[in-house]
Design a protein around this motif. Structure first.
Motif, PDB file in Angstrom:
ATOM      1  N   ARG A 227     -26.904 -15.198  75.235  1.00 33.13           N
ATOM      2  CA  ARG A 227     -26.885 -15.967  76.485  1.00 33.13           C
ATOM      3  C   ARG A 227     -28.301 -16.150  77.037  1.00 33.13           C
ATOM      4  NH1 ARG A 227     -21.725 -16.835  78.452  1.00 33.13           N
ATOM      5  NH2 ARG A 227     -20.137 -15.555  77.436  1.00 33.13           N
ATOM      6  N   ALA A 228     -29.138 -15.144  76.867  1.00 33.39           N
ATOM      7  CA  ALA A 228     -30.525 -15.248  77.337  1.00 33.39           C
ATOM      8  C   ALA A 228     -31.271 -16.336  76.572  1.00 33.39           C
ATOM      9  CB  ALA A 228     -31.225 -13.894  77.197  1.00 33.39           C
ATOM     10  N   VAL A 229     -31.142 -16.355  75.257  1.00 32.52           N
ATOM     11  CA  VAL A 229     -31.799 -17.384  74.446  1.00 32.52           C
ATOM     12  C   VAL A 229     -31.234 -18.762  74.785  1.00 32.52           C
ATOM     13  CG1 VAL A 229     -32.013 -18.250  72.072  1.00 32.52           C
ATOM     14  CG2 VAL A 229     -32.561 -15.855  72.604  1.00 32.52           C
ATOM     15  N   ALA A 230     -29.938 -18.866  74.948  1.00 32.22           N
ATOM     16  CA  ALA A 230     -29.320 -20.147  75.326  1.00 32.22           C
ATOM     17  C   ALA A 230     -29.843 -20.611  76.686  1.00 32.22           C
ATOM     18  CB  ALA A 230     -27.799 -20.011  75.353  1.00 32.22           C
ATOM     19  N   SER A 231     -30.037 -19.674  77.606  1.00 33.32           N
ATOM     20  CA  SER A 231     -30.569 -20.014  78.930  1.00 33.32           C
ATOM     21  C   SER A 231     -31.961 -20.626  78.813  1.00 33.32           C
ATOM     22  CB  SER A 231     -30.622 -18.763  79.820  1.00 33.32           C
ATOM     23  OG  SER A 231     -29.328 -18.276  80.105  1.00 33.32           O
TER      24      SER A 231
ATOM     25  N   GLY B 220     -34.280 -16.005  85.748  1.00 32.41           N
ATOM     26  CA  GLY B 220     -34.905 -17.059  86.549  1.00 32.41           C
ATOM     27  C   GLY B 220     -34.946 -18.361  85.768  1.00 32.41           C
ATOM     28  N   GLU B 221     -36.124 -18.931  85.688  1.00 32.98           N
ATOM     29  CA  GLU B 221     -36.316 -20.205  84.989  1.00 32.98           C
ATOM     30  C   GLU B 221     -37.057 -19.997  83.675  1.00 32.98           C
ATOM     31  OE1 GLU B 221     -34.977 -23.086  86.007  1.00 32.98           O
ATOM     32  OE2 GLU B 221     -34.062 -21.892  87.594  1.00 32.98           O
TER      33      GLU B 221
ATOM     34  N   VAL C 265     -40.705 -11.578  82.802  1.00 34.56           N
ATOM     35  CA  VAL C 265     -39.623 -11.445  83.778  1.00 34.56           C
ATOM     36  C   VAL C 265     -38.576 -10.429  83.339  1.00 34.56           C
ATOM     37  CG1 VAL C 265     -38.253 -13.394  82.917  1.00 34.56           C
ATOM     38  CG2 VAL C 265     -38.069 -12.721  85.286  1.00 34.56           C
ATOM     39  N   ALA C 266     -38.288 -10.318  82.034  1.00 31.74           N
ATOM     40  CA  ALA C 266     -37.248  -9.386  81.589  1.00 31.74           C
ATOM     41  C   ALA C 266     -37.350  -9.151  80.089  1.00 31.74           C
ATOM     42  CB  ALA C 266     -35.861  -9.943  81.905  1.00 31.74           C
ATOM     43  N   ARG C 267     -36.851  -8.003  79.688  1.00 30.37           N
ATOM     44  CA  ARG C 267     -36.675  -7.732  78.263  1.00 30.37           C
ATOM     45  C   ARG C 267     -35.175  -7.569  78.055  1.00 30.37           C
ATOM     46  NH1 ARG C 267     -40.165  -4.989  74.017  1.00 30.37           N
ATOM     47  NH2 ARG C 267     -38.751  -5.006  72.244  1.00 30.37           N
TER      48      ARG C 267
ATOM     49  N   PHE D  90     -38.895 -12.138  77.829  1.00 32.06           N
ATOM     50  CA  PHE D  90     -38.672 -13.455  78.431  1.00 32.06           C
ATOM     51  C   PHE D  90     -39.704 -13.706  79.520  1.00 32.06           C
ATOM     52  CE2 PHE D  90     -34.839 -12.326  76.347  1.00 32.06           C
ATOM     53  CZ  PHE D  90     -34.325 -13.521  75.872  1.00 32.06           C
ATOM     54  N   TYR D  91     -40.118 -14.987  79.636  1.00 26.15           N
ATOM     55  CA  TYR D  91     -41.203 -15.361  80.535  1.00 26.15           C
ATOM     56  C   TYR D  91     -40.856 -16.594  81.362  1.00 26.15           C
ATOM     57  CZ  TYR D  91     -43.838 -12.087  77.765  1.00 26.15           C
ATOM     58  OH  TYR D  91     -44.259 -10.940  77.161  1.00 26.15           O
ATOM     59  N   ASN D  92     -41.106 -16.491  82.668  1.00 22.36           N
ATOM     60  CA  ASN D  92     -40.965 -17.616  83.586  1.00 22.36           C
ATOM     61  C   ASN D  92     -42.279 -18.392  83.624  1.00 22.36           C
ATOM     62  OD1 ASN D  92     -38.332 -17.287  84.472  1.00 22.36           O
ATOM     63  ND2 ASN D  92     -38.891 -16.003  86.192  1.00 22.36           N
TER      64      ASN D  92
END
Length: 146
Positions: free
Chosen positions: A26-30, A103-104, A128-130, A136-138
């Motif tokens: 879901r994170a990659v899809a986001s 986030g974005e 922003v998160a792992r 992951f980076y905004n």
């Protein structure tokens, strides 16, 4: 017959994050849909709101190419056989859903270490998160100048 955008998206999810569990996929899809819907910068200019253009943007996803660094890449979207879960996650993201803690986010990568760097290269993104093996980076303001 060319793949539909939905199938292309499901294959990319499987290829890039199939081993990361439901949250990782879901994170990659986001990130992919965030790029499709980016309000400015490189992804808005290149992607023009198209999943297909984002997936096949040169140099973005190793899984989108059957050749990598001059050699055959067997782990590519053309060799994937997406399962119902990959289509469900693609549909979830296309419908406008995102993981809240991202986030974005416009980028993710596997650092192959326990640490995520503070900024994405050229400081276009901030950490922003792992989630699983991916960082992951905004976007920063610098991204919108790309």
């Amino acid at each position: 017959m060319p793949l539909s955008d939905r199938e292309l998206f499901a294959r990319l999810i499987q290829c890039e994050a199939g081993g990361e569990g439901d949250t990782g996929m879901r994170a990659v899809a986001s990130v992919i849909i965030n790029r499709v819907r980016a309000p400015g910068g490189e992804y808005a200019r290149v992607g023009q709101g198209s999943i297909r253009k984002i997936v096949f943007q040169q140099g973005q996803f190793v899984c989108a190419s059957d050749i990598h660094h001059g050699s055959y890449n067997p782990q590519n979207i053309f060799n994937m056989s997406p399962q119902p879960v990959h289509f469900e996650i693609a549909d979830w993201a296309i419908a406008g859903n995102r993981l809240i803690n991202l986030g974005e986010a416009l980028w993710f990568f596997n650092p192959y270490s326990p640490e995520c760097r503070e900024y994405f290269p050229s400081k276009v993104g901030y950490f922003v998160a792992r989630i699983g093996d991916h960082c992951f980076y905004n976007p920063t303001e610098a991204y919108f100048e790309t």
